[in-house]
Enzyme design. Structure first.
Site, PDB file in Angstrom:
ATOM      1  N   LYS A 263     -11.857 -29.395  -6.507  1.00  0.00           N
ATOM      2  CA  LYS A 263     -10.718 -29.192  -5.632  1.00  0.00           C
ATOM      3  C   LYS A 263      -9.909 -28.118  -6.065  1.00  0.00           C
ATOM      4  O   LYS A 263      -9.181 -28.603  -7.272  1.00  0.00           O
ATOM      5  CB  LYS A 263     -10.088 -30.369  -4.807  1.00  0.00           C
ATOM      6  CG  LYS A 263      -8.826 -30.091  -3.982  1.00  0.00           C
ATOM      7  CD  LYS A 263      -8.510 -31.314  -3.448  1.00  0.00           C
ATOM      8  CE  LYS A 263      -7.146 -31.140  -2.763  1.00  0.00           C
ATOM      9  NZ  LYS A 263      -6.569 -32.423  -2.383  1.00  0.00           N
TER      10      LYS A 263
ATOM     11  N   GLY B 115      -9.653 -55.491  -4.797  1.00  0.00           N
ATOM     12  CA  GLY B 115     -10.797 -54.629  -5.408  1.00  0.00           C
ATOM     13  C   GLY B 115     -10.973 -53.390  -4.672  1.00  0.00           C
ATOM     14  O   GLY B 115     -12.244 -52.808  -4.816  1.00  0.00           O
TER      15      GLY B 115
ATOM     16  N   ALA C 237      -9.839 -37.149  -1.195  1.00  0.00           N
ATOM     17  CA  ALA C 237      -9.398 -35.931  -1.885  1.00  0.00           C
ATOM     18  C   ALA C 237      -8.100 -36.494  -3.169  1.00  0.00           C
ATOM     19  O   ALA C 237      -7.414 -37.439  -2.618  1.00  0.00           O
ATOM     20  CB  ALA C 237      -8.492 -35.139  -0.977  1.00  0.00           C
TER      21      ALA C 237
ATOM     22  N   ILE D 191      -3.720 -41.854  -4.022  1.00  0.00           N
ATOM     23  CA  ILE D 191      -4.292 -42.502  -5.241  1.00  0.00           C
ATOM     24  C   ILE D 191      -3.340 -42.165  -6.328  1.00  0.00           C
ATOM     25  O   ILE D 191      -2.857 -42.501  -7.363  1.00  0.00           O
ATOM     26  CB  ILE D 191      -5.785 -41.674  -5.402  1.00  0.00           C
ATOM     27  CG1 ILE D 191      -6.546 -42.385  -4.411  1.00  0.00           C
ATOM     28  CG2 ILE D 191      -6.213 -42.017  -7.015  1.00  0.00           C
ATOM     29  CD1 ILE D 191      -8.009 -41.765  -4.324  1.00  0.00           C
TER      30      ILE D 191
ATOM     31  N   THR E 185      -9.387 -49.344  -4.533  1.00  0.00           N
ATOM     32  CA  THR E 185      -9.131 -48.211  -5.622  1.00  0.00           C
ATOM     33  C   THR E 185      -7.912 -48.657  -6.559  1.00  0.00           C
ATOM     34  O   THR E 185      -7.905 -48.431  -7.544  1.00  0.00           O
ATOM     35  CB  THR E 185      -9.117 -46.718  -5.026  1.00  0.00           C
ATOM     36  OG1 THR E 185     -10.029 -46.520  -3.828  1.00  0.00           O
ATOM     37  CG2 THR E 185      -9.061 -45.699  -5.978  1.00  0.00           C
TER      38      THR E 185
HETATM   39  P1  FAD Z   1      -8.123 -51.204   0.260  1.00  0.00           P
HETATM   40  O1  FAD Z   1      -9.186 -50.368   0.012  1.00  0.00           O
HETATM   41  O2  FAD Z   1      -7.888 -51.583   1.626  1.00  0.00           O
HETATM   42  O3  FAD Z   1      -8.657 -52.721  -0.681  1.00  0.00           O
HETATM   43  C1  FAD Z   1      -8.122 -53.962  -0.456  1.00  0.00           C
HETATM   44  C2  FAD Z   1      -8.548 -54.891  -1.171  1.00  0.00           C
HETATM   45  O4  FAD Z   1      -8.172 -56.115  -1.082  1.00  0.00           O
HETATM   46  C3  FAD Z   1     -10.194 -55.146  -1.063  1.00  0.00           C
HETATM   47  O5  FAD Z   1     -11.018 -55.373  -2.166  1.00  0.00           O
HETATM   48  C4  FAD Z   1     -10.160 -56.501  -0.056  1.00  0.00           C
HETATM   49  O6  FAD Z   1     -11.400 -57.226  -0.403  1.00  0.00           O
HETATM   50  C5  FAD Z   1      -8.939 -57.046  -0.683  1.00  0.00           C
HETATM   51  N1  FAD Z   1      -8.203 -58.162  -0.137  1.00  0.00           N
HETATM   52  C6  FAD Z   1      -7.733 -58.011   1.056  1.00  0.00           C
HETATM   53  N2  FAD Z   1      -7.037 -59.115   1.277  1.00  0.00           N
HETATM   54  C7  FAD Z   1      -7.673 -60.061   0.371  1.00  0.00           C
HETATM   55  C8  FAD Z   1      -7.337 -61.579   0.459  1.00  0.00           C
HETATM   56  N3  FAD Z   1      -6.801 -62.348   1.101  1.00  0.00           N
HETATM   57  N4  FAD Z   1      -7.941 -62.012  -0.879  1.00  0.00           N
HETATM   58  C9  FAD Z   1      -8.578 -61.260  -1.771  1.00  0.00           C
HETATM   59  N5  FAD Z   1      -8.657 -59.985  -1.699  1.00  0.00           N
HETATM   60  C10 FAD Z   1      -8.234 -59.322  -0.381  1.00  0.00           C
HETATM   61  N6  FAD Z   1      -5.874 -41.367  -0.586  1.00  0.00           N
HETATM   62  C11 FAD Z   1      -5.845 -40.258  -1.438  1.00  0.00           C
HETATM   63  O7  FAD Z   1      -5.480 -40.156  -2.464  1.00  0.00           O
HETATM   64  N7  FAD Z   1      -6.512 -39.258  -0.651  1.00  0.00           N
HETATM   65  C12 FAD Z   1      -6.885 -39.035   0.460  1.00  0.00           C
HETATM   66  O8  FAD Z   1      -7.696 -38.193   0.800  1.00  0.00           O
HETATM   67  C13 FAD Z   1      -6.716 -40.236   1.273  1.00  0.00           C
HETATM   68  N8  FAD Z   1      -7.206 -40.261   2.544  1.00  0.00           N
HETATM   69  C14 FAD Z   1      -6.788 -41.367   3.390  1.00  0.00           C
HETATM   70  C15 FAD Z   1      -7.229 -41.356   4.603  1.00  0.00           C
HETATM   71  C16 FAD Z   1      -6.963 -42.423   5.415  1.00  0.00           C
HETATM   72  C17 FAD Z   1      -7.231 -42.381   6.960  1.00  0.00           C
HETATM   73  C18 FAD Z   1      -6.228 -43.461   4.886  1.00  0.00           C
HETATM   74  C19 FAD Z   1      -5.876 -44.753   5.771  1.00  0.00           C
HETATM   75  C20 FAD Z   1      -6.004 -43.561   3.597  1.00  0.00           C
HETATM   76  C21 FAD Z   1      -6.129 -42.363   2.697  1.00  0.00           C
HETATM   77  N9  FAD Z   1      -5.925 -42.593   1.501  1.00  0.00           N
HETATM   78  C22 FAD Z   1      -6.160 -41.448   0.881  1.00  0.00           C
HETATM   79  C23 FAD Z   1      -5.307 -43.713   0.872  1.00  0.00           C
HETATM   80  C24 FAD Z   1      -6.456 -44.377   0.159  1.00  0.00           C
HETATM   81  O9  FAD Z   1      -7.537 -44.643   0.877  1.00  0.00           O
HETATM   82  C25 FAD Z   1      -5.838 -45.828  -0.590  1.00  0.00           C
HETATM   83  O10 FAD Z   1      -4.636 -45.598  -1.056  1.00  0.00           O
HETATM   84  C26 FAD Z   1      -6.810 -46.196  -1.702  1.00  0.00           C
HETATM   85  O11 FAD Z   1      -8.107 -46.335  -1.170  1.00  0.00           O
HETATM   86  C27 FAD Z   1      -6.394 -47.714  -1.837  1.00  0.00           C
HETATM   87  O12 FAD Z   1      -6.591 -48.631  -1.030  1.00  0.00           O
HETATM   88  P2  FAD Z   1      -6.341 -49.985  -1.521  1.00  0.00           P
HETATM   89  O13 FAD Z   1      -6.906 -50.586  -2.926  1.00  0.00           O
HETATM   90  O14 FAD Z   1      -4.807 -50.338  -1.775  1.00  0.00           O
HETATM   91  O15 FAD Z   1      -6.649 -51.109  -0.329  1.00  0.00           O
END
Ligand code: FAD
Length: 509
Positions: free
Chosen positions: A83, A16, A55, A350, A18
């Protein structure tokens, strides 16, 4: 043709953040009127989201439009600011900066590419800066934002923008959107994804013993890739030889008086720092390579350059640059951090989530996984990642800095053949010919080439037919018109106050 394959009836999204809620919003919207397809999102209340990712780039605005989301409502609920591009400070050399704007530069003249025409004028006494021809760069320089209805029929009419946003609030916004369209939310931590043959996941089991089955799974569990890697062993192609930064330290600060309408990316001793102003606070981080500096040094550097008072504890986030070898395997698609990672220098993560979803929808499967669709999806996605990877490397490999070991390494760094070819082609022809679906169009490449001091060997011979002095005068008139229009626009901060001010954070859901 008669379709004999059974349709997917149930999709389970795990995660859950982004990525998870973007997937839920997109698919929930597509199937909102269908009783045949059920979408469930499982998220853990024990494992947090990454909580960075502030961003974005202009395709986000298109996605919001396609989903029918009101931009002002989205901005007010995500504490967003505008931006217009990215300022890169100290990348070419210390005390030097350049701007990478969204949108386009100038317009073609008599069928000649604008960059070629501008380059021709550099041989005259009346040349201009390349960025004088970008509406976004001029607005950014003046710290202004534009009022669209006042800009129709002006040189600002086609100005492109994206948002800086609070990613946790964006996730909550998309969650509400998805739930309103029938997506079911289940709280639970996935312990195992059951796949006896390492090809197809039959069901997932939660830590409290519940089992959830589905026809198709979307893994949005972050870096771990609980389904795609831990269960299906999709493998990971590591690109850290090309992009060696492998950690980031982040901290949030109180806003200062100025809210810049652009991201600031400043090169530091072993990487770069970001500064991203939102309405309620500023996000800061230092992306670095731990082979060259320690976490403590990185933290000291970050704290030495932040402008406002810190409002949370700094956090070190390790990452590994690359892409899953099979981002879609069997009946599981990975998205977001579970799919791959490219450092956030051009804010592309994103976007890659939504691009993956667009491709996936174009190749939407039936219950039986189809190798042709999967291979095509994986091939195209890899192209997208490679294109962005190459563009990111360009920012490093063209540096003239020799003041630290990291920057000296960058001057000798290995380059992918695809990037070498692009640089050589530009040097010989003065041009860039992108493929249709490439994210970074010529303006982006010209901006970074020019910002980093890389120029073609000579102008394309066809532009020599143009009178350089007349051309320079006409370009100058164009850039003056952009500047005059930009000067009529309000300061970014005032624009936000007038059009889309958010409530204080504690009043938001
Ligand atoms: P996460 O936000 O980590 O979500 C993972 C989800 O999975 C959570 O809800 C967690 O509870 C769930 N989960 C995990 N394990 C389990 C399990 N076993 N069972 C059930 N649920 C589970 N992107 C941009 O577009 N612009 C930016 O400026 C940017 N800056 C960034 C800077 C850094 C340092 C980093 C590391 C990333 C950046 N990103 C940026 C990337 C961006 O943060 C991610 O692509 C975006 O937030 C998506 O994350 P996600 O949903 O894949 O993972």
């Amino acid at each position: 043709m008669k379709v004999t394959q059974p349709f997917i009836q149930k999709i389970v999204i795990v995660g859950g953040g982004t990525a998870g809620w973007m997937a839920a919003a997109t698919l929930g919207n597509i199937f909102k009127d269908s009783k045949d397809v059920e979408i469930e999102l499982v998220e853990s209340d024990e494992i947090g989201i990454i909580g960075v990712g502030e961003a974005t780039i202009p395709p986000l605005i298109t996605i919001l439009e396609k989903l029918g989301i009101d931009l002002v409502d989205f901005i007010q609920n995500t504490q967003a600011t505008f931006k217009l591009g990215i300022e890169f400070a100290d990348w070419k050399a210390l005390q030097h900066s350049y701007f990478h704007p969204f949108g386009t530069l100038g317009a073609s003249i008599d069928g000649h590419d604008f960059y070629q025409c501008w380059f021709r004028t550099t041989q005259t006494d009346n040349t201009s800066e390349l960025m004088d021809h970008s509406p976004e760069a001029q607005l950014a320089k003046l710290n202004r934002f534009f009022v669209p209805h006042q800009c129709i029929n002006t040189p600002l009419a086609k100005t492109k923008f994206a948002l800086h946003l609070d990613s946790a609030l964006a996730g909550q916004y998309l969650r509400r959107f998805a739930e309103e369209r029938g997506v079911k939310r289940t709280v639970g931590t996935v312990e195992h994804a059951i796949s006896p043959n390492k090809q197809i996941i039959s069901h997932i089991t939660l830590s409290d013993g519940r089992k959830i089955s589905a026809d198709f799974f979307i893994d949005c569990t972050g870096f771990k890739g609980v389904l795609i890697e831990q269960s299906l062993n999709a493998g990971y192609e590591d690109w850290s030889d090309f992009l060696p930064c492998n950690k980031a330290v982040t901290v949030q600060t109180e806003n200062t008086d100025t809210i810049r309408p652009y991201t600031l990316a400043t090169a530091r001793e072993a990487g770069w720092t970001w500064n991203i102003p939102l309405q309620h606070r500023t996000g800061n981080g230092y992306v670095y390579c731990d082979k060259f500096i320690s976490d403590e040094q990185a933290m000291d550097t970050l704290f030495g350059c932040i402008e406002g008072k810190p409002i949370n504890q700094p956090r070190v986030i390790p990452f590994s640059t690359g892409l899953r070898k099979q981002p879609w395997k069997g009946n599981c698609l990975s998205l977001g951090l579970a799919q791959g990672f490219l450092e956030p220098l051009e804010s592309t993560a994103i976007h890659l989530v939504s691009r993956s979803l667009q491709l996936f929808v174009r190749m939407f499967p039936t219950k039986t996984p189809n190798g042709l669709l999967i291979d095509e999806f994986n091939r195209r996605l890899k192209q997208d990642y490679e294109e962005i990877r190459d563009f990111l490397i360009l920012h490093y490999c063209t540096t003239e800095r020799t003041d630290t070991e990291f920057w000296r390494w960058c001057q000798q760094m290995p380059l992918p053949e695809s990037l070498k070819n692009k640089i050589d082609f530009f040097s010989l022809s003065g041009g860039i010919i992108p493929s249709v679906e490439e994210l970074f169009q010529p303006t982006s490449w010209y901006s970074v080439f020019d910002g980093m001091g890389v120029r073609p060997q000579c102008a394309n011979p066809t532009v020599n037919a143009l009178d350089a002095d007349k051309l320079a005068l006409s370009l100058r008139a164009g850039s003056n018109a952009i500047r005059d229009a930009a000067l009529k626009q309000p300061e970014h901060k005032h624009f936000i106050r007038e059009y889309c001010q958010a409530e204080a954070p504690d009043k938001l859901m």
